[in-house]
Design a protein around this motif. Structure first.
Motif, PDB file in Angstrom:
ATOM      1  N   LEU A 123       0.828  -1.206   0.000  1.00 34.65           N
ATOM      2  CA  LEU A 123       0.000   0.000   0.000  1.00 34.65           C
ATOM      3  C   LEU A 123       0.862   1.256   0.000  1.00 34.65           C
ATOM      4  CD1 LEU A 123      -2.818  -0.957   2.553  1.00 34.65           C
ATOM      5  CD2 LEU A 123      -2.913  -1.028   0.054  1.00 34.65           C
ATOM      6  N   ARG A 124       1.987   1.201   0.695  1.00 36.47           N
ATOM      7  CA  ARG A 124       2.827   2.387   0.808  1.00 36.47           C
ATOM      8  C   ARG A 124       3.531   2.750  -0.500  1.00 36.47           C
ATOM      9  NH1 ARG A 124       5.123   1.866   7.048  1.00 36.47           N
ATOM     10  NH2 ARG A 124       3.501   3.221   7.928  1.00 36.47           N
ATOM     11  N   THR A 125       3.455   1.901  -1.496  1.00 36.22           N
ATOM     12  CA  THR A 125       3.985   2.304  -2.804  1.00 36.22           C
ATOM     13  C   THR A 125       3.137   3.416  -3.405  1.00 36.22           C
ATOM     14  OG1 THR A 125       2.724   0.611  -4.025  1.00 36.22           O
ATOM     15  CG2 THR A 125       4.918  -0.021  -3.208  1.00 36.22           C
ATOM     16  N   TRP A 126       1.952   3.661  -2.853  1.00 38.20           N
ATOM     17  CA  TRP A 126       1.090   4.764  -3.325  1.00 38.20           C
ATOM     18  C   TRP A 126       1.546   6.118  -2.771  1.00 38.20           C
ATOM     19  CZ3 TRP A 126      -0.772   0.340  -4.986  1.00 38.20           C
ATOM     20  CH2 TRP A 126      -1.727   0.334  -6.007  1.00 38.20           C
ATOM     21  N   ILE A 127       2.375   6.125  -1.739  1.00 37.14           N
ATOM     22  CA  ILE A 127       2.828   7.394  -1.163  1.00 37.14           C
ATOM     23  C   ILE A 127       3.601   8.183  -2.224  1.00 37.14           C
ATOM     24  CG2 ILE A 127       4.326   8.466   0.569  1.00 37.14           C
ATOM     25  CD1 ILE A 127       3.641   6.162   2.447  1.00 37.14           C
ATOM     26  N   GLY A 128       3.254   9.443  -2.366  1.00 38.50           N
ATOM     27  CA  GLY A 128       3.862  10.293  -3.376  1.00 38.50           C
ATOM     28  C   GLY A 128       3.071  10.385  -4.659  1.00 38.50           C
ATOM     29  N   ARG A 129       2.062   9.522  -4.821  1.00 38.81           N
ATOM     30  CA  ARG A 129       1.229   9.599  -6.025  1.00 38.81           C
ATOM     31  C   ARG A 129       0.512  10.945  -6.071  1.00 38.81           C
ATOM     32  NH1 ARG A 129      -1.643   4.457  -8.654  1.00 38.81           N
ATOM     33  NH2 ARG A 129       0.471   3.773  -8.131  1.00 38.81           N
ATOM     34  N   GLU A 130       0.452  11.548  -7.249  1.00 41.06           N
ATOM     35  CA  GLU A 130      -0.060  12.918  -7.381  1.00 41.06           C
ATOM     36  C   GLU A 130      -1.183  12.969  -8.405  1.00 41.06           C
ATOM     37  OE1 GLU A 130       2.652  16.528  -7.052  1.00 41.06           O
ATOM     38  OE2 GLU A 130       2.196  16.526  -9.202  1.00 41.06           O
ATOM     39  N   HIS A 131      -2.108  13.876  -8.147  1.00 39.07           N
ATOM     40  CA  HIS A 131      -3.218  14.110  -9.078  1.00 39.07           C
ATOM     41  C   HIS A 131      -3.401  15.615  -9.246  1.00 39.07           C
ATOM     42  CE1 HIS A 131      -7.018  13.536 -11.185  1.00 39.07           C
ATOM     43  NE2 HIS A 131      -7.576  14.408 -10.362  1.00 39.07           N
ATOM     44  N   LEU A 132      -3.532  16.076 -10.489  1.00 41.29           N
ATOM     45  CA  LEU A 132      -3.713  17.495 -10.790  1.00 41.29           C
ATOM     46  C   LEU A 132      -5.094  17.720 -11.387  1.00 41.29           C
ATOM     47  CD1 LEU A 132      -0.229  18.169 -12.426  1.00 41.29           C
ATOM     48  CD2 LEU A 132      -0.906  18.613 -10.051  1.00 41.29           C
ATOM     49  N   ASP A 133      -5.707  18.832 -11.037  1.00 43.83           N
ATOM     50  CA  ASP A 133      -7.045  19.141 -11.550  1.00 43.83           C
ATOM     51  C   ASP A 133      -7.180  20.657 -11.669  1.00 43.83           C
ATOM     52  OD1 ASP A 133      -9.602  18.787 -12.456  1.00 43.83           O
ATOM     53  OD2 ASP A 133     -10.364  17.862 -10.616  1.00 43.83           O
ATOM     54  N   GLU A 134      -8.193  21.079 -12.402  1.00 42.21           N
ATOM     55  CA  GLU A 134      -8.487  22.503 -12.564  1.00 42.21           C
ATOM     56  C   GLU A 134      -9.993  22.665 -12.664  1.00 42.21           C
ATOM     57  OE1 GLU A 134      -7.670  26.139 -15.751  1.00 42.21           O
ATOM     58  OE2 GLU A 134      -6.260  24.462 -15.619  1.00 42.21           O
ATOM     59  N   ASP A 135     -10.503  23.748 -12.092  1.00 45.28           N
ATOM     60  CA  ASP A 135     -11.940  23.983 -12.132  1.00 45.28           C
ATOM     61  C   ASP A 135     -12.204  25.477 -12.030  1.00 45.28           C
ATOM     62  OD1 ASP A 135     -14.622  23.427 -12.333  1.00 45.28           O
ATOM     63  OD2 ASP A 135     -14.783  22.381 -10.406  1.00 45.28           O
ATOM     64  N   GLU A 136     -13.381  25.863 -12.491  1.00 42.45           N
ATOM     65  CA  GLU A 136     -13.845  27.233 -12.319  1.00 42.45           C
ATOM     66  C   GLU A 136     -14.825  27.266 -11.166  1.00 42.45           C
ATOM     67  OE1 GLU A 136     -16.665  30.437 -14.660  1.00 42.45           O
ATOM     68  OE2 GLU A 136     -15.201  29.308 -15.840  1.00 42.45           O
ATOM     69  N   LEU A 137     -14.648  28.193 -10.259  1.00 42.32           N
ATOM     70  CA  LEU A 137     -15.527  28.315  -9.100  1.00 42.32           C
ATOM     71  C   LEU A 137     -16.822  28.995  -9.541  1.00 42.32           C
ATOM     72  CD1 LEU A 137     -12.909  29.416  -6.402  1.00 42.32           C
ATOM     73  CD2 LEU A 137     -13.514  27.106  -7.182  1.00 42.32           C
ATOM     74  N   SER A 138     -17.703  28.205 -10.098  1.00 41.54           N
ATOM     75  CA  SER A 138     -18.883  28.765 -10.761  1.00 41.54           C
ATOM     76  C   SER A 138     -19.864  29.355  -9.762  1.00 41.54           C
ATOM     77  CB  SER A 138     -19.582  27.694 -11.597  1.00 41.54           C
ATOM     78  OG  SER A 138     -20.360  26.847 -10.788  1.00 41.54           O
ATOM     79  N   VAL A 139     -20.463  30.474 -10.158  1.00 39.73           N
ATOM     80  CA  VAL A 139     -21.478  31.136  -9.346  1.00 39.73           C
ATOM     81  C   VAL A 139     -22.696  30.234  -9.201  1.00 39.73           C
ATOM     82  CG1 VAL A 139     -23.080  33.084  -9.268  1.00 39.73           C
ATOM     83  CG2 VAL A 139     -20.694  33.455  -9.935  1.00 39.73           C
ATOM     84  N   ARG A 140     -23.078  29.588 -10.270  1.00 35.77           N
ATOM     85  CA  ARG A 140     -24.287  28.753 -10.240  1.00 35.77           C
ATOM     86  C   ARG A 140     -24.160  27.645  -9.186  1.00 35.77           C
ATOM     87  NH1 ARG A 140     -28.709  27.850 -13.216  1.00 35.77           N
ATOM     88  NH2 ARG A 140     -29.615  25.758 -13.258  1.00 35.77           N
ATOM     89  N   HIS A 141     -23.007  26.992  -9.152  1.00 37.69           N
ATOM     90  CA  HIS A 141     -22.816  25.907  -8.190  1.00 37.69           C
ATOM     91  C   HIS A 141     -22.850  26.449  -6.761  1.00 37.69           C
ATOM     92  CE1 HIS A 141     -22.318  21.668  -8.442  1.00 37.69           C
ATOM     93  NE2 HIS A 141     -21.259  21.630  -7.627  1.00 37.69           N
ATOM     94  N   ALA A 142     -22.257  27.619  -6.553  1.00 35.24           N
ATOM     95  CA  ALA A 142     -22.289  28.226  -5.220  1.00 35.24           C
ATOM     96  C   ALA A 142     -23.718  28.573  -4.812  1.00 35.24           C
ATOM     97  CB  ALA A 142     -21.403  29.465  -5.184  1.00 35.24           C
ATOM     98  N   ARG A 143     -24.520  29.038  -5.755  1.00 39.30           N
ATOM     99  CA  ARG A 143     -25.909  29.366  -5.424  1.00 39.30           C
ATOM    100  C   ARG A 143     -26.706  28.112  -5.093  1.00 39.30           C
ATOM    101  NH1 ARG A 143     -27.480  34.272  -9.697  1.00 39.30           N
ATOM    102  NH2 ARG A 143     -26.254  35.887  -8.596  1.00 39.30           N
ATOM    103  N   LEU A 144     -26.385  27.000  -5.740  1.00 38.26           N
ATOM    104  CA  LEU A 144     -27.043  25.739  -5.392  1.00 38.26           C
ATOM    105  C   LEU A 144     -26.670  25.312  -3.969  1.00 38.26           C
ATOM    106  CD1 LEU A 144     -26.595  23.767  -8.736  1.00 38.26           C
ATOM    107  CD2 LEU A 144     -28.706  24.791  -7.857  1.00 38.26           C
ATOM    108  N   MET A 145     -25.418  25.526  -3.609  1.00 42.89           N
ATOM    109  CA  MET A 145     -24.988  25.235  -2.245  1.00 42.89           C
ATOM    110  C   MET A 145     -25.709  26.148  -1.253  1.00 42.89           C
ATOM    111  SD  MET A 145     -23.046  23.394  -0.292  1.00 42.89           S
ATOM    112  CE  MET A 145     -21.899  23.373   1.095  1.00 42.89           C
ATOM    113  N   ALA A 146     -25.828  27.420  -1.587  1.00 41.66           N
ATOM    114  CA  ALA A 146     -26.538  28.355  -0.723  1.00 41.66           C
ATOM    115  C   ALA A 146     -27.982  27.912  -0.511  1.00 41.66           C
ATOM    116  CB  ALA A 146     -26.484  29.759  -1.321  1.00 41.66           C
TER     117      ALA A 146
END
Length: 287
Positions: free
Chosen positions: A16-39
């Motif tokens: 399991l420890r062979t997973w240490i250091g594994r990396e994941h990259l992502d990008e997103d836009e902090l959309s107003v619509r999604h925030a309003r749904l959360m509100a």
């Protein structure tokens, strides 16, 4: 109380420890619509959220969502094991807690990058048997600037035996602010949808009882943390600098939750209390 790993373990910790250091990259836009749904989900005024509005604490969890086809999901509704996270063989996995530092505000409409790294994998024994703790480090970057650093703690375990004694909460101060929440199945559904969380403990009562050993649907730990962070922000009248939280026992649908806060140092001690007064989630906020 936990004990170190033992030779009788069924978990192959070195693999399991062979997973240490594994990396994941992502990008997103902090959309107003999604925030309003959360509100709307939390009963807040939607019109208060517009392009440029600062993102409330922990609302970044409704972005950077992982969408996998059904064939790549496990029986619990989470992504199948062995991708970014290690293939821990224990059946139940839970969002156990975490710690965040807020370095600069994020604003709705911004495009933000997220860098996630598996930092540690530990194996212990507890009241329900074997436990595996996986710590993931997240960094949210606004341009070249780190806005949030976060350590997310995930625990893998066997179902808790019936009648097992829950974790003890430390002595807590008298609450100076309280707020009663009556969780509903609609609230759980909406929060699961907003975070694209397919974990069946939040919507499949038969699965809860028959597979993971819960008597009813489970109120999301991240939802409780978000409510406590929001309470701290309102009491402080400004942004948080840090937030640490830990789940102590599950909160189940059908019983009220009380959000509590008391001043502590440069911030607040916060906790959610179950109907019998016991603590479900404990948090510390610095402002």
């Amino acid at each position: 109380m936990t004990e170190p790993d033992s030779p009788a373990s069924t978990v192959d910790l070195p693999a399991l420890r062979t997973w240490i250091g594994r990396e994941h990259l992502d990008e997103d836009e902090l959309s107003v619509r999604h925030a309003r749904l959360m509100a709307a989900t939390l009963g807040l005024a939607q019109h208060a959220f517009n392009a440029g509005t600062p993102l409330p604490p922990l609302w970044h969890w409704i972005y950077f969502l992982e969408a996998l086809p059904p064939a790549e999901l496990g029986r619990d509704g989470h992504p199948a094991r062995g991708g970014f996270l290690p293939p821990v063989p224990l059946p139940n996995r839970m969002w156990a807690g975490g710690e965040l530092e807020f370095h600069r505000p994020l604003h709705l409409g911004a495009k933000v990058r997220k860098r996630s790294t598996v930092r540690s994998i530990e194996h212990k024994r507890g009241r329900s048997g074997e436990l595996v703790f996986v710590a993931v480090r997240h960094e949210l970057l606004d341009g070249e600037h780190v806005a949030i650093t976060e350590t997310h703690d995930i625990v893998y375990k066997h179902p808790t035996p019936a009648g097992a004694r829950p974790a003890d909460a430390p002595a807590l101060p008298a609450a100076t602010h309280t707020q009663v929440l009556e969780p509903t199945s609609t609230l759980l559904f909406r929060y699961s949808a907003l975070t694209f969380n397919g974990h069946r403990i939040h919507y499949d009562a038969d699965y809860c009882r028959d597979v993971e050993g819960y008597e009813h649907l489970v109120v999301h730990g991240p939802l409780q943390a978000t409510l406590l962070a929001g309470l701290a922000r309102r009491l402080a009248g400004g942004p948080l600098r840090r937030f640490r939280y830990r789940g102590l026992r599950p909160a189940l649908l059908g019983a009220p939750l009380t959000l509590n806060a008391a001043p502590a140092g440069d911030g607040f001690t916060l906790w959610t209390a179950l109907a019998d007064g016991s603590v479900s989630m404990l948090a510390q906020a610095g402002v």
